[in-house]
Design a protein around this motif. Structure first.
Motif, PDB file in Angstrom:
ATOM      1  N   GLU A  74     112.045 -28.615 139.238  1.00  0.00           N
ATOM      2  CA  GLU A  74     113.495 -28.549 139.458  1.00  0.00           C
ATOM      3  C   GLU A  74     114.232 -28.440 138.128  1.00  0.00           C
ATOM      4  N   VAL A  75     113.797 -29.212 137.148  1.00  0.00           N
ATOM      5  CA  VAL A  75     114.418 -29.167 135.822  1.00  0.00           C
ATOM      6  C   VAL A  75     114.145 -27.812 135.162  1.00  0.00           C
ATOM      7  N   LEU A  76     112.910 -27.357 135.233  1.00  0.00           N
ATOM      8  CA  LEU A  76     112.546 -26.102 134.580  1.00  0.00           C
ATOM      9  C   LEU A  76     113.215 -24.885 135.219  1.00  0.00           C
ATOM     10  N   LEU A  77     113.492 -24.961 136.510  1.00  0.00           N
ATOM     11  CA  LEU A  77     114.117 -23.840 137.219  1.00  0.00           C
ATOM     12  C   LEU A  77     115.641 -23.931 137.280  1.00  0.00           C
ATOM     13  N   ALA A  78     116.210 -24.980 136.714  1.00  0.00           N
ATOM     14  CA  ALA A  78     117.667 -25.150 136.736  1.00  0.00           C
ATOM     15  C   ALA A  78     118.412 -23.943 136.141  1.00  0.00           C
ATOM     16  N   PRO A  79     117.934 -23.326 135.059  1.00  0.00           N
ATOM     17  CA  PRO A  79     118.661 -22.170 134.521  1.00  0.00           C
ATOM     18  C   PRO A  79     118.768 -20.995 135.499  1.00  0.00           C
ATOM     19  N   LEU A  80     117.874 -20.947 136.488  1.00  0.00           N
ATOM     20  CA  LEU A  80     117.929 -19.883 137.499  1.00  0.00           C
ATOM     21  C   LEU A  80     118.685 -20.324 138.750  1.00  0.00           C
ATOM     22  N   GLY A  81     119.173 -21.556 138.740  1.00  0.00           N
ATOM     23  CA  GLY A  81     119.900 -22.068 139.900  1.00  0.00           C
ATOM     24  C   GLY A  81     119.094 -23.058 140.722  1.00  0.00           C
ATOM     25  N   GLY A  82     117.900 -23.406 140.271  1.00  0.00           N
ATOM     26  CA  GLY A  82     117.063 -24.367 140.987  1.00  0.00           C
ATOM     27  C   GLY A  82     116.002 -23.692 141.835  1.00  0.00           C
ATOM     28  N   PRO A  83     115.112 -24.490 142.423  1.00  0.00           N
ATOM     29  CA  PRO A  83     113.973 -23.949 143.178  1.00  0.00           C
ATOM     30  C   PRO A  83     114.344 -23.080 144.375  1.00  0.00           C
ATOM     31  N   ASP A  84     115.488 -23.314 144.991  1.00  0.00           N
ATOM     32  CA  ASP A  84     115.856 -22.579 146.205  1.00  0.00           C
ATOM     33  C   ASP A  84     116.858 -21.449 145.954  1.00  0.00           C
ATOM     34  N   ALA A  85     117.147 -21.174 144.707  1.00  0.00           N
ATOM     35  CA  ALA A  85     118.143 -20.154 144.374  1.00  0.00           C
ATOM     36  C   ALA A  85     117.595 -18.739 144.567  1.00  0.00           C
ATOM     37  N   ASP A  86     118.489 -17.814 144.840  1.00  0.00           N
ATOM     38  CA  ASP A  86     118.108 -16.403 144.987  1.00  0.00           C
ATOM     39  C   ASP A  86     117.426 -15.888 143.725  1.00  0.00           C
ATOM     40  N   ARG A  87     117.947 -16.258 142.555  1.00  0.00           N
ATOM     41  CA  ARG A  87     117.340 -15.806 141.295  1.00  0.00           C
ATOM     42  C   ARG A  87     115.908 -16.315 141.168  1.00  0.00           C
ATOM     43  N   THR A  88     115.660 -17.539 141.599  1.00  0.00           N
ATOM     44  CA  THR A  88     114.307 -18.104 141.541  1.00  0.00           C
ATOM     45  C   THR A  88     113.385 -17.366 142.499  1.00  0.00           C
ATOM     46  N   ARG A  89     113.871 -17.067 143.693  1.00  0.00           N
ATOM     47  CA  ARG A  89     113.045 -16.312 144.659  1.00  0.00           C
ATOM     48  C   ARG A  89     112.701 -14.929 144.105  1.00  0.00           C
ATOM     49  N   GLU A  90     113.656 -14.270 143.475  1.00  0.00           N
ATOM     50  CA  GLU A  90     113.401 -12.941 142.893  1.00  0.00           C
ATOM     51  C   GLU A  90     112.419 -13.050 141.725  1.00  0.00           C
ATOM     52  N   PHE A  91     112.599 -14.053 140.883  1.00  0.00           N
ATOM     53  CA  PHE A  91     111.691 -14.295 139.764  1.00  0.00           C
ATOM     54  C   PHE A  91     110.273 -14.536 140.283  1.00  0.00           C
ATOM     55  N   THR A  92     110.145 -15.312 141.354  1.00  0.00           N
ATOM     56  CA  THR A  92     108.849 -15.596 141.959  1.00  0.00           C
ATOM     57  C   THR A  92     108.211 -14.315 142.491  1.00  0.00           C
ATOM     58  N   ARG A  93     109.014 -13.477 143.139  1.00  0.00           N
ATOM     59  CA  ARG A  93     108.485 -12.193 143.652  1.00  0.00           C
ATOM     60  C   ARG A  93     107.985 -11.318 142.502  1.00  0.00           C
ATOM     61  N   GLU A  94     108.737 -11.284 141.415  1.00  0.00           N
ATOM     62  CA  GLU A  94     108.342 -10.464 140.272  1.00  0.00           C
ATOM     63  C   GLU A  94     107.068 -10.993 139.628  1.00  0.00           C
ATOM     64  N   LEU A  95     106.961 -12.305 139.498  1.00  0.00           N
ATOM     65  CA  LEU A  95     105.727 -12.885 138.945  1.00  0.00           C
ATOM     66  C   LEU A  95     104.536 -12.572 139.846  1.00  0.00           C
ATOM     67  N   ALA A  96     104.712 -12.711 141.157  1.00  0.00           N
ATOM     68  CA  ALA A  96     103.628 -12.413 142.100  1.00  0.00           C
ATOM     69  C   ALA A  96     103.215 -10.960 141.991  1.00  0.00           C
ATOM     70  N   GLN A  97     104.179 -10.084 141.818  1.00  0.00           N
ATOM     71  CA  GLN A  97     103.880  -8.654 141.664  1.00  0.00           C
ATOM     72  C   GLN A  97     103.053  -8.411 140.405  1.00  0.00           C
ATOM     73  N   LEU A  98     103.396  -9.064 139.319  1.00  0.00           N
ATOM     74  CA  LEU A  98     102.624  -8.918 138.081  1.00  0.00           C
ATOM     75  C   LEU A  98     101.206  -9.469 138.239  1.00  0.00           C
ATOM     76  N   LEU A  99     101.061 -10.540 138.994  1.00  0.00           N
ATOM     77  CA  LEU A  99      99.738 -11.131 139.200  1.00  0.00           C
ATOM     78  C   LEU A  99      98.835 -10.254 140.056  1.00  0.00           C
ATOM     79  N   GLU A 100      99.424  -9.346 140.818  1.00  0.00           N
ATOM     80  CA  GLU A 100      98.627  -8.434 141.662  1.00  0.00           C
ATOM     81  C   GLU A 100      97.998  -7.299 140.865  1.00  0.00           C
ATOM     82  N   VAL A 101      98.469  -7.064 139.644  1.00  0.00           N
ATOM     83  CA  VAL A 101      97.905  -5.995 138.832  1.00  0.00           C
ATOM     84  C   VAL A 101      96.488  -6.395 138.416  1.00  0.00           C
TER      85      VAL A 101
END
Length: 150
Positions: free
Chosen positions: A120-147
């Motif tokens: 929660e503290v680490l994700l605060a700059p993106l709006g917290g764990p449930d924020a849209d920015r965090t969800r998008e960041f998570t999707r992008e990380l998952a996409q990179l991990l699929e390579v």
């Protein structure tokens, strides 16, 4: 030749971020006697147990992204601490299946709570764990991990 520092590369930033998160989780879990790597195993085993799975060491290595030999070493230390049971697969005797003990399950729940507080503290700059920015960041990380790594 320019004396201006070059901009950090994505790889450098991912490395730095992963190290920052590892250190933060190590510090949060120190009172429980767990490292971030051990946490990766017990939290994953808890999730897999809830899904009705008892994975092999290889399956857990694939899930966590850790090397199989390292998972084996971690599993042995967690077994010695009474947190994990290691049993031979009845069909493939070369495979070792892993499961949390009752004590391991209790510790995993505590560890997950502590790690989530840190996230929660680490994700605060993106709006917290449930924020849209965090969800998008998570999707992008998952996409990179699929390579695939060649």
């Amino acid at each position: 030749m320019s004396d201006a520092p070059s901009a950090p590369t994505p790889g450098f930033l991912v490395w730095r971020l992963s190290m920052k998160w590892r250190v933060a989780v190590d510090r949060a879990l120190a009172p429980l006697g767990l490292t971030h790597a051990q946490y990766s195993l017990v939290a994953s085993l808890r999730d897999m147990r809830q899904a009705g799975r008892k994975p092999t060491q290889r399956e857990l290595a694939d899930h966590t992204g850790l090397e199989a030999l390292y998972v084996s070493k971690l599993a042995r230390s967690l077994e010695a601490a009474g947190l994990v049971e290691r049993t031979r697969d009845p069909i493939d005797t070369r495979a070792v299946r892993l499961a949390l003990t009752d004590h391991g399950m209790e510790l995993a729940v505590q560890a997950i709570d502590l790690a989530h507080e840190r996230f929660e503290v680490l994700l605060a700059p993106l709006g917290g764990p449930d924020a849209d920015r965090t969800r998008e960041f998570t999707r992008e990380l998952a996409q990179l991990l699929e390579v695939p790594v060649e």
